[in-house]
Design an enzyme around this catalytic site. Sequence first.
Site, mmCIF file in Angstrom:
data_model
loop_
_atom_site.group_PDB
_atom_site.id
_atom_site.type_symbol
_atom_site.label_atom_id
_atom_site.label_comp_id
_atom_site.label_asym_id
_atom_site.label_seq_id
_atom_site.Cartn_x
_atom_site.Cartn_y
_atom_site.Cartn_z
ATOM 1 N N LYS A 66 0.631 -1.014 -0.020
ATOM 2 C CA LYS A 66 -0.168 -0.088 0.113
ATOM 3 C C LYS A 66 1.085 1.405 -0.023
ATOM 4 C CE LYS A 66 -3.300 -2.988 2.400
ATOM 5 N NZ LYS A 66 -4.146 -2.998 3.985
ATOM 6 N N GLN A 110 -4.668 -1.303 9.322
ATOM 7 C CA GLN A 110 -4.576 -2.941 9.258
ATOM 8 C C GLN A 110 -5.173 -4.361 9.975
ATOM 9 O OE1 GLN A 110 -3.630 -3.709 5.837
ATOM 10 N NE2 GLN A 110 -3.600 -5.468 5.784
ATOM 11 N N ASP A 133 -10.940 2.155 3.698
ATOM 12 C CA ASP A 133 -11.296 0.598 3.793
ATOM 13 C C ASP A 133 -12.908 0.571 3.720
ATOM 14 O OD1 ASP A 133 -9.620 -1.469 3.732
ATOM 15 O OD2 ASP A 133 -9.054 -0.968 6.411
#
Length: 303
Positions: A66, A110, A133
Amino acid sequence: MTDSAAVASSRAPGGAELIDGKAMAAAIRGELRETVERLAENGTRPGLAVALVGEDPASAVYVGGKIKACKEIGIRSIEARLPAETTTAQLLALIDEWNADDAVDGILVQLPLPKGIDTQAVVERIAPDKDVDGFGADNLGRLAQGKPRLVACTPWGVMEMLKRWGKPHGWSVAGKRAVVIGRSITVGRPMALLLLGADATVTICHSRTPDLAGAVRQAEIVVAAAGQRHLVKGDWIAEGAVVIDVGIHRGDDGKLTGDVEFGPASARARAISPVPGGVGPMTIAMLMANTVSACQGRRGTGV
Ligand code: GUN
């Protein structure tokens, strides 16, 4: 997303067309880089803040991917690597800081988080307009209402794969029978909502589905997100189905494979996504797209 850059097609060993997520993701990153350059001309640079808690090696690899994509596109990345002993309160305090920081357009924590951290509280603390997200109740609720804003990256990536592969073939999701295997908040549920929003007839299957093979056999679109290596057998796939494999597993031989028996399935499918090189790179590309669109939405820069 526009889809100006067509991706040349190639074939899987069994004969199905390969849905090349790696090439599609590269095309999307190229499109985003142009948008970020235009934003920079107006003095705006999108920023993504990423928190990695603990020592999970797979998570560290994903976060690395990422950050690398941010660099390539011109997005500013802010990285916090925290020890596994971090408390929920400490992580919430960091999210509060990022929520209040105008240079941060997107926040990603994460997952999975170490045991002892309240994942639900963490996910809900992220400001909805920075929730790149798309896991929070606000963004998931908007998707359920058919008015999506920031959509979970993996299912959105799958939709882009279907759209970009289908367009030159005159094929689309509309009117198709789709089966989604898996009901997670991160993939299965938003996936089903996106397919429904694109006018598919959707069945969601999961570990308690009595006849998974029977459900898959009647599907024209199969999205496998069960998290179980080779759960989906090749002979379950209907002739001409389009198959997207979200799973990623490392076999004893060290090779990465998915939830679908790739070889046998590719002898029956019309098109199939590989593992690796399928959904994985698309997930990262859509995270970048969400970060850019969060920046445009928050800062009122519609370029
Ligand atoms: N872990 C595995 N996939 C994801 C994802 O898409 N987002 C976050 N935050 N964590 C993940």
